[in-house]
Write a protein that holds these residues in place. Structure first.
Motif, PDB file in Angstrom:
ATOM      1  N   LEU A 139       0.824  -1.211   0.000  1.00 40.62           N
ATOM      2  CA  LEU A 139       0.000   0.000   0.000  1.00 40.62           C
ATOM      3  C   LEU A 139       0.860   1.265   0.000  1.00 40.62           C
ATOM      4  CD1 LEU A 139      -3.072  -0.670   2.335  1.00 40.62           C
ATOM      5  CD2 LEU A 139      -3.123   0.187  -0.023  1.00 40.62           C
ATOM      6  N   ILE A 140       1.913   1.263   0.812  1.00 41.77           N
ATOM      7  CA  ILE A 140       2.813   2.426   0.857  1.00 41.77           C
ATOM      8  C   ILE A 140       3.464   2.636  -0.510  1.00 41.77           C
ATOM      9  CG2 ILE A 140       4.962   3.328   1.835  1.00 41.77           C
ATOM     10  CD1 ILE A 140       4.156   1.821   4.455  1.00 41.77           C
ATOM     11  N   ASN A 141       3.932   1.538  -1.105  1.00 42.84           N
ATOM     12  CA  ASN A 141       4.545   1.623  -2.435  1.00 42.84           C
ATOM     13  C   ASN A 141       3.551   2.108  -3.477  1.00 42.84           C
ATOM     14  OD1 ASN A 141       7.317   1.016  -2.397  1.00 42.84           O
ATOM     15  ND2 ASN A 141       6.908  -1.152  -2.121  1.00 42.84           N
ATOM     16  N   THR A 142       2.324   1.572  -3.403  1.00 39.45           N
ATOM     17  CA  THR A 142       1.297   1.946  -4.378  1.00 39.45           C
ATOM     18  C   THR A 142       0.987   3.430  -4.306  1.00 39.45           C
ATOM     19  OG1 THR A 142       0.277  -0.259  -4.253  1.00 39.45           O
ATOM     20  CG2 THR A 142      -1.070   1.518  -5.154  1.00 39.45           C
ATOM     21  N   TYR A 143       0.758   3.935  -3.094  1.00 40.54           N
ATOM     22  CA  TYR A 143       0.490   5.367  -2.943  1.00 40.54           C
ATOM     23  C   TYR A 143       1.676   6.195  -3.433  1.00 40.54           C
ATOM     24  CZ  TYR A 143      -3.849   4.812  -0.265  1.00 40.54           C
ATOM     25  OH  TYR A 143      -5.129   4.533   0.109  1.00 40.54           O
ATOM     26  N   GLY A 144       2.877   5.745  -3.098  1.00 44.18           N
ATOM     27  CA  GLY A 144       4.065   6.477  -3.533  1.00 44.18           C
ATOM     28  C   GLY A 144       4.222   6.481  -5.039  1.00 44.18           C
ATOM     29  N   GLU A 145       4.081   5.304  -5.659  1.00 46.20           N
ATOM     30  CA  GLU A 145       4.247   5.194  -7.104  1.00 46.20           C
ATOM     31  C   GLU A 145       3.153   5.951  -7.845  1.00 46.20           C
ATOM     32  OE1 GLU A 145       6.826   3.914  -8.625  1.00 46.20           O
ATOM     33  OE2 GLU A 145       7.726   3.358  -6.713  1.00 46.20           O
ATOM     34  N   CYS A 146       1.988   6.091  -7.226  1.00 47.96           N
ATOM     35  CA  CYS A 146       0.887   6.852  -7.850  1.00 47.96           C
ATOM     36  C   CYS A 146       1.030   8.346  -7.607  1.00 47.96           C
ATOM     37  CB  CYS A 146      -0.461   6.374  -7.311  1.00 47.96           C
ATOM     38  SG  CYS A 146      -0.934   4.714  -7.862  1.00 47.96           S
ATOM     39  N   GLY A 147       2.114   8.746  -6.919  1.00 48.07           N
ATOM     40  CA  GLY A 147       2.378  10.163  -6.711  1.00 48.07           C
ATOM     41  C   GLY A 147       1.694  10.776  -5.514  1.00 48.07           C
ATOM     42  N   VAL A 165      10.968  -3.614   7.650  1.00 47.28           N
ATOM     43  CA  VAL A 165      10.749  -3.503   6.202  1.00 47.28           C
ATOM     44  C   VAL A 165       9.729  -2.405   5.895  1.00 47.28           C
ATOM     45  CG1 VAL A 165      10.050  -4.747   4.116  1.00 47.28           C
ATOM     46  CG2 VAL A 165      11.294  -5.958   5.909  1.00 47.28           C
ATOM     47  N   VAL A 166       8.687  -2.316   6.708  1.00 41.74           N
ATOM     48  CA  VAL A 166       7.670  -1.276   6.512  1.00 41.74           C
ATOM     49  C   VAL A 166       8.289   0.110   6.727  1.00 41.74           C
ATOM     50  CG1 VAL A 166       5.460  -0.350   7.312  1.00 41.74           C
ATOM     51  CG2 VAL A 166       5.791  -2.832   7.176  1.00 41.74           C
ATOM     52  N   TRP A 167       9.079   0.261   7.793  1.00 37.67           N
ATOM     53  CA  TRP A 167       9.772   1.535   8.032  1.00 37.67           C
ATOM     54  C   TRP A 167      10.666   1.881   6.840  1.00 37.67           C
ATOM     55  CZ3 TRP A 167       9.230   4.870  12.184  1.00 37.67           C
ATOM     56  CH2 TRP A 167       8.527   4.389  13.299  1.00 37.67           C
ATOM     57  N   ASN A 168      11.432   0.910   6.359  1.00 36.15           N
ATOM     58  CA  ASN A 168      12.336   1.153   5.226  1.00 36.15           C
ATOM     59  C   ASN A 168      11.579   1.518   3.950  1.00 36.15           C
ATOM     60  OD1 ASN A 168      14.647   0.714   6.714  1.00 36.15           O
ATOM     61  ND2 ASN A 168      14.866  -1.425   6.116  1.00 36.15           N
ATOM     62  N   THR A 169      10.396   0.914   3.781  1.00 31.51           N
ATOM     63  CA  THR A 169       9.586   1.214   2.596  1.00 31.51           C
ATOM     64  C   THR A 169       9.154   2.674   2.600  1.00 31.51           C
ATOM     65  OG1 THR A 169       8.777  -1.074   2.518  1.00 31.51           O
ATOM     66  CG2 THR A 169       7.517   0.571   1.290  1.00 31.51           C
ATOM     67  N   MET A 170       8.767   3.181   3.770  1.00 34.34           N
ATOM     68  CA  MET A 170       8.357   4.584   3.875  1.00 34.34           C
ATOM     69  C   MET A 170       9.547   5.506   3.619  1.00 34.34           C
ATOM     70  SD  MET A 170       5.636   6.422   4.330  1.00 34.34           S
ATOM     71  CE  MET A 170       6.182   7.693   3.196  1.00 34.34           C
ATOM     72  N   ILE A 171      10.699   5.142   4.167  1.00 38.88           N
ATOM     73  CA  ILE A 171      11.915   5.931   3.927  1.00 38.88           C
ATOM     74  C   ILE A 171      12.231   5.959   2.432  1.00 38.88           C
ATOM     75  CG2 ILE A 171      14.416   6.017   4.287  1.00 38.88           C
ATOM     76  CD1 ILE A 171      13.894   4.743   7.068  1.00 38.88           C
ATOM     77  N   HIS A 172      12.170   4.779   1.809  1.00 35.92           N
ATOM     78  CA  HIS A 172      12.498   4.672   0.375  1.00 35.92           C
ATOM     79  C   HIS A 172      11.565   5.521  -0.476  1.00 35.92           C
ATOM     80  CE1 HIS A 172      13.623   2.902  -3.460  1.00 35.92           C
ATOM     81  NE2 HIS A 172      12.335   2.687  -3.689  1.00 35.92           N
ATOM     82  N   GLN A 173      10.269   5.453  -0.212  1.00 38.05           N
ATOM     83  CA  GLN A 173       9.315   6.227  -1.004  1.00 38.05           C
ATOM     84  C   GLN A 173       9.531   7.731  -0.825  1.00 38.05           C
ATOM     85  OE1 GLN A 173       7.172   5.741  -3.397  1.00 38.05           O
ATOM     86  NE2 GLN A 173       7.639   3.562  -3.468  1.00 38.05           N
ATOM     87  N   SER A 174       9.846   8.149   0.397  1.00 38.48           N
ATOM     88  CA  SER A 174      10.110   9.569   0.650  1.00 38.48           C
ATOM     89  C   SER A 174      11.303  10.049  -0.162  1.00 38.48           C
ATOM     90  CB  SER A 174      10.363   9.800   2.144  1.00 38.48           C
ATOM     91  OG  SER A 174       9.257   9.397   2.916  1.00 38.48           O
ATOM     92  N   LEU A 175      12.366   9.244  -0.153  1.00 38.04           N
ATOM     93  CA  LEU A 175      13.581   9.629  -0.868  1.00 38.04           C
ATOM     94  C   LEU A 175      13.400   9.543  -2.376  1.00 38.04           C
ATOM     95  CD1 LEU A 175      16.245   7.927   1.432  1.00 38.04           C
ATOM     96  CD2 LEU A 175      15.425  10.288   1.475  1.00 38.04           C
ATOM     97  N   GLU A 176      12.551   8.604  -2.821  1.00 41.03           N
ATOM     98  CA  GLU A 176      12.252   8.506  -4.255  1.00 41.03           C
ATOM     99  C   GLU A 176      11.621   9.796  -4.762  1.00 41.03           C
ATOM    100  OE1 GLU A 176      12.048   5.751  -6.943  1.00 41.03           O
ATOM    101  OE2 GLU A 176      13.939   5.611  -5.832  1.00 41.03           O
ATOM    102  N   HIS A 177      10.894  10.462  -3.866  1.00 43.64           N
ATOM    103  CA  HIS A 177      10.248  11.732  -4.232  1.00 43.64           C
ATOM    104  C   HIS A 177      11.100  12.935  -3.810  1.00 43.64           C
ATOM    105  CE1 HIS A 177       6.860   8.965  -4.622  1.00 43.64           C
ATOM    106  NE2 HIS A 177       6.237   9.907  -5.300  1.00 43.64           N
ATOM    107  N   ASN A 178      12.384  12.655  -3.508  1.00 44.04           N
ATOM    108  CA  ASN A 178      13.325  13.716  -3.123  1.00 44.04           C
ATOM    109  C   ASN A 178      12.868  14.518  -1.914  1.00 44.04           C
ATOM    110  OD1 ASN A 178      15.170  13.176  -5.284  1.00 44.04           O
ATOM    111  ND2 ASN A 178      13.804  14.262  -6.676  1.00 44.04           N
TER     112      ASN A 178
END
Length: 250
Positions: A139-147, A165-178
Motif C-alpha cells: 500500500l505504501i509503495n502503491t500510494y508512492g508510485e501513484c504520486g 521492512v515497513v519503516w524502510n519502505t516509507m523511507i524509500h518512497q520519501s527519498l524517491e520523491h526527493n
C-alpha cells in the motif's frame, strides 16, 4: 482432478480444454474437488469467462475459491468485477484472507491506479481487516508510485504493523520523491534500523548534494557497530569523490 492440476502450470491448454469439457459433460463439476481444480486450471491459463462460470457452479465456496476468482479478475484487470466480488464476499460473511488482500492490493500497485488503491484501502478498513507487513508495504509503495506521498505517509503512521521492512519502505518512497525531511522522520523514529535503513539515508543525502551529512551518517553507522555492505561503501566513496574528501574515503 490430478490431470487438471498438472495442466495448470503447463502449456497443454488444448488438452486441458478437453478435460474441462469432459468434466462438465459427465457432471463431475458438482464435486468441490474437481470444480476447484477446474477453477485453478481456468485461472492459471488466463481464460476470461470460464473461471466465473466454474465459480458459480461450485457446490461449496471456500476461501481458496474466492481468492482464485479474485486473482483471475486481477490478472485480467477487471477491476469492477473484482470489487463487486469482494462486496459479495463480505455480504455472505466470508472473511477476506491475507493472500486475497495481498492479491487485491498488488493489483493496485501493478496498475498504478490511485483511485482504485483508495477504494481497496477503504474496503479493507470497512471490513475491519488487520493488514500484515506485506500488505502495508504494498500500500505504501502503491500510494508512492501513484504520486500520493501524503496518502502513503498517513497510512504508514496509522498502521499498527510496522516491522523494519515497513519503516524502510516509507523511507524509500520519501527519498524517491526527493523528500529528504519526510524520509528522515521515520529513520529517526524507527525502533530498530538495519543496513538498508542506513544505506537509504546515506544515498538520500548524497542525491541532494548534502555530502557532509552523508559522511556524518556513515560515521554514525560505524560508531553504532553497523557493518557497512558493498552498497554502503559504494555510496560513501562516490560521496567522497563528489565532495573532494579523498582523505575520508581512504
Amino acid at each position: 482432478m490430478y490431470l487438471l492440476k498438472a495442466l495448470v502450470s503447463g502449456k497443454n491448454v488444448n488438452e486441458g480444454e478437453e478435460v474441462h469439457t469432459s468434466v462438465v459433460r459427465t457432471g463431475f463439476v458438482s464435486s468441490k474437488f474437481v470444480s476447484g481444480a477446474l477453477l485453478g486450471f481456468s485461472v492459471g491459463n488466463g481464460f476470461t469467462c470460464k473461471p466465473r462460470w466454474v465459480f458459480n457452479e461450485m457446490p461449496q465456496l471456500g476461501l481458496v475459491s474466492w481468492t482464485l476468482m479474485i486473482r483471475a479478475y486481477v490478472c485480467l484487470t477487471l477491476l469492477g468485477e473484482e470489487l463487486e466480488l469482494l462486496r459479495t464476499m463480505r455480504g455472505v460473511s466470508v472473511m477476506l484472507g491475507m493472500v486475497a488482500v495481498a492479491t487485491v492490493v498488488s493489483a493496485c500497485d501493478l496498475l498504478g491506479d490511485l483511485g482504485f488503491a483508495k477504494t481497496m484501502h477503504c474496503f479493507i478498513e470497512k471490513s475491519e481487516i488487520e493488514v500484515d507487513a506485506i500488505v502495508s508495504c504494498i500500500l505504501i509503495n502503491t500510494y508512492g508510485e501513484c504520486g500520493s506521498l501524503d496518502d502513503a505517509y498517513r497510512f504508514f503512521w496509522k498502521t499498527a504493523m510496522k516491522n523494519v521492512v515497513v519503516w524502510n519502505t516509507m523511507i524509500h518512497q520519501s527519498l524517491e520523491h526527493n523528500n529528504l525531511e519526510l524520509g528522515k522522520q521515520p529513520f529517526d523514529w524507527m525502533p530498530k534500523r538495519d543496513v538498508a535503513s542506513w544505506n537509504s539515508m546515506i544515498q538520500g543525502f548524497t542525491n541532494v548534494g548534502q555530502y557532509e551529512e552523508a559522511l556524518a551518517l556513515f560515521h554514525d553507522m560505524e560508531i553504532l557497530v553497523f557493518r557497512p555492505n558493498t552498497l554502503t561503501l559504494s555510496s560513501t566513496l562516490s560521496n567522497c569523490a563528489s565532495h573532494g574528501a579523498l582523505e575520508a574515503g581512504a
